[in-house]
Write a protein that holds these residues in place. Structure first.
Motif, mmCIF file in Angstrom:
data_model
loop_
_atom_site.group_PDB
_atom_site.id
_atom_site.type_symbol
_atom_site.label_atom_id
_atom_site.label_comp_id
_atom_site.label_asym_id
_atom_site.label_seq_id
_atom_site.Cartn_x
_atom_site.Cartn_y
_atom_site.Cartn_z
ATOM 1 N N THR A 36 0.835 -1.192 0.000
ATOM 2 C CA THR A 36 0.000 0.000 0.000
ATOM 3 C C THR A 36 0.874 1.247 0.000
ATOM 4 O O THR A 36 1.749 1.387 0.861
ATOM 5 N N GLN A 37 0.634 2.117 -0.941
ATOM 6 C CA GLN A 37 1.329 3.406 -1.000
ATOM 7 C C GLN A 37 0.505 4.420 -0.215
ATOM 8 O O GLN A 37 -0.654 4.650 -0.540
ATOM 9 N N PHE A 38 1.095 5.000 0.826
ATOM 10 C CA PHE A 38 0.429 6.030 1.613
ATOM 11 C C PHE A 38 0.931 7.402 1.158
ATOM 12 O O PHE A 38 1.975 7.503 0.512
ATOM 13 N N PRO A 39 0.212 8.476 1.498
ATOM 14 C CA PRO A 39 0.628 9.814 1.067
ATOM 15 C C PRO A 39 2.001 10.220 1.592
ATOM 16 O O PRO A 39 2.710 10.984 0.960
ATOM 17 N N ASP A 40 2.368 9.698 2.778
ATOM 18 C CA ASP A 40 3.658 10.059 3.366
ATOM 19 C C ASP A 40 4.046 9.016 4.412
ATOM 20 O O ASP A 40 3.258 8.144 4.764
ATOM 21 N N GLY A 41 5.273 9.141 4.914
ATOM 22 C CA GLY A 41 5.778 8.190 5.894
ATOM 23 C C GLY A 41 5.028 8.225 7.211
ATOM 24 O O GLY A 41 4.868 7.195 7.868
ATOM 25 N N SER A 42 4.543 9.392 7.604
ATOM 26 C CA SER A 42 3.797 9.515 8.851
ATOM 27 C C SER A 42 2.494 8.720 8.787
ATOM 28 O O SER A 42 2.143 8.002 9.730
ATOM 29 N N THR A 43 1.794 8.827 7.684
ATOM 30 C CA THR A 43 0.534 8.096 7.509
ATOM 31 C C THR A 43 0.808 6.593 7.458
ATOM 32 O O THR A 43 0.084 5.806 8.062
ATOM 33 N N ALA A 44 1.865 6.197 6.745
ATOM 34 C CA ALA A 44 2.229 4.779 6.684
ATOM 35 C C ALA A 44 2.575 4.262 8.079
ATOM 36 O O ALA A 44 2.157 3.174 8.476
ATOM 37 N N GLY A 45 3.318 5.058 8.836
ATOM 38 C CA GLY A 45 3.696 4.667 10.188
ATOM 39 C C GLY A 45 2.499 4.531 11.111
ATOM 40 O O GLY A 45 2.444 3.617 11.939
ATOM 41 N N SER A 46 1.524 5.422 10.977
ATOM 42 C CA SER A 46 0.310 5.344 11.794
ATOM 43 C C SER A 46 -0.494 4.093 11.474
ATOM 44 O O SER A 46 -0.999 3.424 12.373
ATOM 45 N N SER A 47 -0.607 3.767 10.192
ATOM 46 C CA SER A 47 -1.317 2.551 9.795
ATOM 47 C C SER A 47 -0.605 1.318 10.352
ATOM 48 O O SER A 47 -1.234 0.411 10.904
ATOM 49 N N PHE A 48 0.714 1.290 10.211
ATOM 50 C CA PHE A 48 1.515 0.181 10.739
ATOM 51 C C PHE A 48 1.320 0.052 12.249
ATOM 52 O O PHE A 48 1.129 -1.043 12.767
ATOM 53 N N ALA A 49 1.362 1.172 12.965
ATOM 54 C CA ALA A 49 1.215 1.150 14.418
ATOM 55 C C ALA A 49 -0.125 0.549 14.826
ATOM 56 O O ALA A 49 -0.206 -0.202 15.807
ATOM 57 N N GLY A 50 -1.184 0.855 14.078
ATOM 58 C CA GLY A 50 -2.496 0.302 14.377
ATOM 59 C C GLY A 50 -2.545 -1.207 14.213
ATOM 60 O O GLY A 50 -3.075 -1.913 15.077
ATOM 61 N N THR A 51 -2.003 -1.720 13.124
ATOM 62 C CA THR A 51 -2.031 -3.175 12.926
ATOM 63 C C THR A 51 -1.075 -3.864 13.890
ATOM 64 O O THR A 51 -1.354 -4.963 14.361
ATOM 65 N N ARG A 52 0.033 -3.216 14.215
ATOM 66 C CA ARG A 52 0.981 -3.782 15.185
ATOM 67 C C ARG A 52 0.314 -3.918 16.546
ATOM 68 O O ARG A 52 0.414 -4.955 17.203
ATOM 69 N N THR A 53 -0.394 -2.870 16.982
ATOM 70 C CA THR A 53 -1.074 -2.909 18.271
ATOM 71 C C THR A 53 -2.113 -4.026 18.300
ATOM 72 O O THR A 53 -2.216 -4.766 19.284
ATOM 73 N N ALA A 54 -2.871 -4.160 17.233
ATOM 74 C CA ALA A 54 -3.889 -5.215 17.165
ATOM 75 C C ALA A 54 -3.240 -6.597 17.223
ATOM 76 O O ALA A 54 -3.705 -7.481 17.951
ATOM 77 N N ALA A 55 -2.159 -6.801 16.494
ATOM 78 C CA ALA A 55 -1.479 -8.105 16.486
ATOM 79 C C ALA A 55 -0.843 -8.391 17.840
ATOM 80 O O ALA A 55 -0.887 -9.527 18.339
ATOM 81 N N MET A 56 -0.248 -7.378 18.435
ATOM 82 C CA MET A 56 0.417 -7.540 19.719
ATOM 83 C C MET A 56 -0.578 -7.965 20.795
ATOM 84 O O MET A 56 -0.220 -8.673 21.735
#
Length: 141
Positions: free
Chosen positions: A52-72
């Motif tokens: 998935t291409q996000f508009p910027d690294g901050s948005t990509a990082g926020s999306s990653f953080a959400g799925t990481r929290t759910a998996a954790m």
């Protein structure tokens, strides 16, 4: 919100990578209409790559953080890993997810037996190390 510009997911994992992970020949991957998803299929199961291409690294990082929290919070075998993109985690259920620049990548195997952590780490490193042919990713890759 992801942009409409999508990296080619089939360029991130080769048929050889997928075959090794599944323990059987998969042949070429099947790409989704927009190229953001690629699936490799074998009798033993399948391996799916979603980029998935996000508009910027901050948005990509926020999306990653959400799925990481759910998996954790409950996915067996969750662990953060280094050496894959900017940030990465994997699970004991055949999933590795990472973010690199403004691109998020998820690689998941669905088979009778989950691949070893080392196999999923190798897949993540391979994908993160491959330059995407998509022009917008030049800065991320």
């Amino acid at each position: 919100m992801p942009s409409t510009s999508v990296p080619d997911a089939c360029s991130l994992i080769t048929a050889g990578d997928a075959s090794t992970a599944l323990g059987q020949d998969t042949g070429a991957g099947t790409s989704s209409a927009n190229g953001g998803q690629c699936t490799y299929t074998a009798a033993a199961g399948n391996l799916t790559v979603i980029a998935t291409q996000f508009p910027d690294g901050s948005t990509a990082g926020s999306s990653f953080a959400g799925t990481r929290t759910a998996a954790m919070g409950g996915v067996p075998g969750f662990q953060d890993v280094t050496g894959i993109g900017d940030k990465a985690f994997l699970t004991g259920t055949g999933l590795v997810e990472f973010v690199k620049g403004s691109v998020g990548v998820m690689i998941q195997t669905l088979s009778a037996g989950n691949p070893a952590t080392s196999t999923m780490t190798t897949l993540g490193q391979a994908a993160a190390g491959r330059p995407s042919p998509h022009r917008r990713l030049a800065a991320a890759w």
